[in-house]
Design a protein around this motif. Structure first.
Motif, mmCIF file in Angstrom:
data_model
loop_
_atom_site.group_PDB
_atom_site.id
_atom_site.type_symbol
_atom_site.label_atom_id
_atom_site.label_comp_id
_atom_site.label_asym_id
_atom_site.label_seq_id
_atom_site.Cartn_x
_atom_site.Cartn_y
_atom_site.Cartn_z
ATOM 1 N N SER A 260 -40.180 8.736 -20.523
ATOM 2 C CA SER A 260 -39.934 7.380 -20.009
ATOM 3 C C SER A 260 -41.011 7.029 -18.984
ATOM 4 O O SER A 260 -40.906 7.382 -17.812
ATOM 5 C CB SER A 260 -38.538 7.353 -19.377
ATOM 6 N N ARG B 116 -41.385 -7.548 -16.004
ATOM 7 C CA ARG B 116 -41.205 -6.915 -17.331
ATOM 8 C C ARG B 116 -39.723 -6.637 -17.575
ATOM 9 O O ARG B 116 -39.160 -7.055 -18.578
ATOM 10 C CB ARG B 116 -42.009 -5.606 -17.386
ATOM 11 N N LYS C 145 -34.278 1.254 -10.424
ATOM 12 C CA LYS C 145 -33.255 2.066 -11.103
ATOM 13 C C LYS C 145 -32.746 3.072 -10.091
ATOM 14 O O LYS C 145 -33.548 3.685 -9.398
ATOM 15 C CB LYS C 145 -33.926 2.922 -12.189
ATOM 16 N N LYS D 250 -40.376 -7.080 -25.199
ATOM 17 C CA LYS D 250 -39.317 -6.440 -25.985
ATOM 18 C C LYS D 250 -37.960 -7.074 -25.659
ATOM 19 O O LYS D 250 -37.838 -7.830 -24.692
ATOM 20 C CB LYS D 250 -39.274 -4.951 -25.646
ATOM 21 N N SER E 9 -33.146 -2.805 -28.281
ATOM 22 C CA SER E 9 -33.187 -2.303 -29.664
ATOM 23 C C SER E 9 -31.876 -2.547 -30.425
ATOM 24 O O SER E 9 -31.879 -2.793 -31.621
ATOM 25 C CB SER E 9 -33.472 -0.798 -29.628
HETATM 26 N N1 BYC Z 1 -34.650 -1.359 -26.376
HETATM 27 O O1 BYC Z 1 -40.007 3.799 -19.567
HETATM 28 P P1 BYC Z 1 -38.748 3.333 -20.193
HETATM 29 C C1 BYC Z 1 -26.252 -6.871 -23.192
HETATM 30 C C2 BYC Z 1 -38.746 0.295 -23.839
HETATM 31 S S1 BYC Z 1 -27.952 -6.913 -23.101
HETATM 32 C C3 BYC Z 1 -35.905 -1.866 -26.366
HETATM 33 O O2 BYC Z 1 -37.553 4.223 -20.073
HETATM 34 P P2 BYC Z 1 -37.472 1.388 -18.466
HETATM 35 C C4 BYC Z 1 -25.575 -7.624 -24.228
HETATM 36 C C5 BYC Z 1 -39.082 -0.058 -22.409
HETATM 37 O O3 BYC Z 1 -38.948 -1.469 -22.192
HETATM 38 C C6 BYC Z 1 -28.295 -5.726 -21.847
HETATM 39 N N2 BYC Z 1 -36.894 -1.338 -25.616
HETATM 40 O O4 BYC Z 1 -38.407 1.857 -19.659
HETATM 41 C C7 BYC Z 1 -26.044 -8.836 -24.639
HETATM 42 C C8 BYC Z 1 -40.506 0.464 -22.318
HETATM 43 O O5 BYC Z 1 -41.400 -0.442 -22.958
HETATM 44 P P3 BYC Z 1 -42.323 -1.483 -22.092
HETATM 45 C C9 BYC Z 1 -29.634 -5.125 -21.971
HETATM 46 C C10 BYC Z 1 -36.577 -0.279 -24.848
HETATM 47 O O6 BYC Z 1 -37.661 -0.081 -18.290
HETATM 48 C C11 BYC Z 1 -25.445 -9.503 -25.686
HETATM 49 C C12 BYC Z 1 -40.457 1.706 -23.173
HETATM 50 O O7 BYC Z 1 -39.385 1.544 -24.065
HETATM 51 N N3 BYC Z 1 -29.786 -4.354 -20.767
HETATM 52 O O8 BYC Z 1 -25.643 -6.246 -22.414
HETATM 53 O O9 BYC Z 1 -37.637 2.246 -17.254
HETATM 54 C C13 BYC Z 1 -24.345 -8.933 -26.321
HETATM 55 C C14 BYC Z 1 -40.274 2.986 -22.371
HETATM 56 O O10 BYC Z 1 -38.974 3.016 -21.739
HETATM 57 C C15 BYC Z 1 -35.312 0.283 -24.814
HETATM 58 C C16 BYC Z 1 -30.938 -4.306 -20.062
HETATM 59 O O11 BYC Z 1 -31.915 -4.899 -20.449
HETATM 60 C C17 BYC Z 1 -34.318 -0.296 -25.624
HETATM 61 N N4 BYC Z 1 -33.069 0.183 -25.666
HETATM 62 O O12 BYC Z 1 -35.975 1.672 -18.995
HETATM 63 C C18 BYC Z 1 -23.833 -7.733 -25.888
HETATM 64 C C19 BYC Z 1 -30.894 -3.512 -18.784
HETATM 65 N N5 BYC Z 1 -35.317 1.339 -23.960
HETATM 66 O O13 BYC Z 1 -41.349 -2.458 -21.443
HETATM 67 C C20 BYC Z 1 -24.428 -7.067 -24.830
HETATM 68 C C21 BYC Z 1 -32.151 -3.637 -17.964
HETATM 69 C C22 BYC Z 1 -36.560 1.435 -23.505
HETATM 70 O O14 BYC Z 1 -43.025 -0.654 -21.048
HETATM 71 N N6 BYC Z 1 -33.185 -2.743 -18.384
HETATM 72 N N7 BYC Z 1 -37.334 0.479 -24.040
HETATM 73 O O15 BYC Z 1 -43.198 -2.125 -23.118
HETATM 74 C C23 BYC Z 1 -33.220 -1.438 -18.062
HETATM 75 O O16 BYC Z 1 -32.355 -0.927 -17.388
HETATM 76 C C24 BYC Z 1 -34.418 -0.638 -18.506
HETATM 77 O O17 BYC Z 1 -35.465 -1.548 -18.796
HETATM 78 C C25 BYC Z 1 -34.148 0.277 -19.741
HETATM 79 C C26 BYC Z 1 -35.459 0.991 -20.113
HETATM 80 C C27 BYC Z 1 -33.105 1.317 -19.384
HETATM 81 C C28 BYC Z 1 -33.684 -0.547 -20.950
#
Ligand code: BYC
Length: 313
Positions: A205, A36, A217, A106, A109
């Protein structure tokens, strides 16, 4: 005869800060959690090419055009490393893309907001890449080996992206009054959406508990958001811009800034498909996939021809 306790081996590796690798045993929920997160991270990179890609033909100088082009290409590359890392967990590229195209998966955002002016491109580099690095530095030490290694390379490139944005913002902020006001407007519009990138507050979260337990994390959404604000406020002050939130104030007791909560209702709308540009972004990706069909067919036909030649030899 002794039996192997796979769960114990997994837990021991986590406790010793060792990486989990694709062929290691892992709990199903750990695998699902990573698929995911990594696939959504990959989607964010390729959807994230769109708002800035929109400005490649309108960059204000040849230099800024070359730099922006390189940055957007890097993001395509980040998407590819991340899709490959997710594939090592047993999901195919087609399944991941299908989930994106049908809105089951997703993406960040932030990319559902429009880039109205060149200052927005600067704000993306400075703020959005700045927030992304804050989160990704932690992910370099995530527990899944292929994800961690992808993040090490991505972080090196993201630092250049952040510098690119800050440099462009500096030029505008120290430029003519019209340029300065464009910079201020971009800061005002991108501030709260950038704070939302870190995810909902910790108490809302649902994925954080497992993510922290499994060392996916290492820091929580709120901790990273606070660190981002602490780092960025002095940069806003250096640029001579007004703070985008009247409640930003140094708090000696917590050794950090107080600030207003983003509008979490807006956040939920955006992640549920109802932000200002969700439909436009998704259509662009679906069309790019359809238009690329002939390339995939040609690559598959060529690979088959090579296989047939090898078998015949
Ligand atoms: N946007 O339990 P939570 C870049 C969702 S791109 C959308 O806190 P988690 C760049 C979350 O998925 C870098 N959805 O979740 C590129 C969950 O829904 P699901 C992007 C969000 O995973 C081009 C629900 O809300 N970085 O740098 O523990 C040009 C509950 O949230 C968002 C990454 O992807 C959001 N903002 O924590 C320029 C980093 N926030 O999936 C720049 C990797 C939350 O259960 N990801 N949700 O349906 C992560 O570190 C984590 O997945 C998050 C969220 C911190 C984003």
């Amino acid at each position: 005869m002794s039996t192997i306790n796979f769960e114990e081996i997994f837990e021991t590796k986590l406790a010793k800060n060792e990486m989990i690798e694709p062929k290691d045993w892992m709990p199903d929920n750990y695998r699902k959690h990573l698929i995911r997160q990594i696939s959504q991270h990959a989607h964010s990179e390729i959807v994230g090419m769109l708002p800035e890609g929109n400005w490649i033909t309108r960059a204000p100088s040849l230099r800024s055009k070359i730099v922006l082009l390189a940055k957007v290409q890097d993001e395509g590359g980040h998407g590819l490393y991340l899709y490959t890392a997710a594939e090592s967990l047993g999901i195919s590229r087609d399944e991941m893309l299908d989930a994106l195209h049908t809105s089951k998966a997703k993406y960040s955002s932030i990319f559902n907001y429009p880039t109205l002016t060149w200052a927005d491109v600067a704000a993306i580099g400075w703020l959005v890449d700045g927030a992304a690095i804050m989160n990704q530095v932690m992910l370099q030490r995530t527990s899944y080996g292929p994800y961690s290694r992808a993040m090490i390379r991505i972080c090196k490139e993201e630092s250049f992206h952040q510098r690119q944005g800050y440099e462009a913002m500096t030029r505008l902020a120290f430029g003519t009054p019209a340029q300065k006001s464009m910079a201020q407007d971009a800061l005002n519009r991108f501030w709260f959406p950038t704070l939302m990138m870190f995810g909902p507050p910790d108490k809302e979260s649902p994925n954080s508990d497992n993510a922290v337990k499994w060392r996916i994390k290492r820091e929580t959404n709120d901790e990273l958001r606070q660190r981002f604000v602490n780092q960025t406020v002095p940069q806003i002050e250096y640029l001579g811009l007004n703070l985008p939130d009247a409640n930003i104030k140094w708090n000696e007791a917590k050794n950090g800034y107080d600030f207003s909560e983003p509008n979490w209702v807006e956040f939920k709308n955006v992640i549920n498909g109802n932000g200002p540009c969700n439909k436009e972004r998704l259509n662009a990706r679906v069309n790019a996939h359809k238009n690329g069909e002939w390339v995939r067919a040609a690559a598959a036909a060529y690979a088959k021809k090579l296989d047939d030649q090898t078998l015949a030899a």
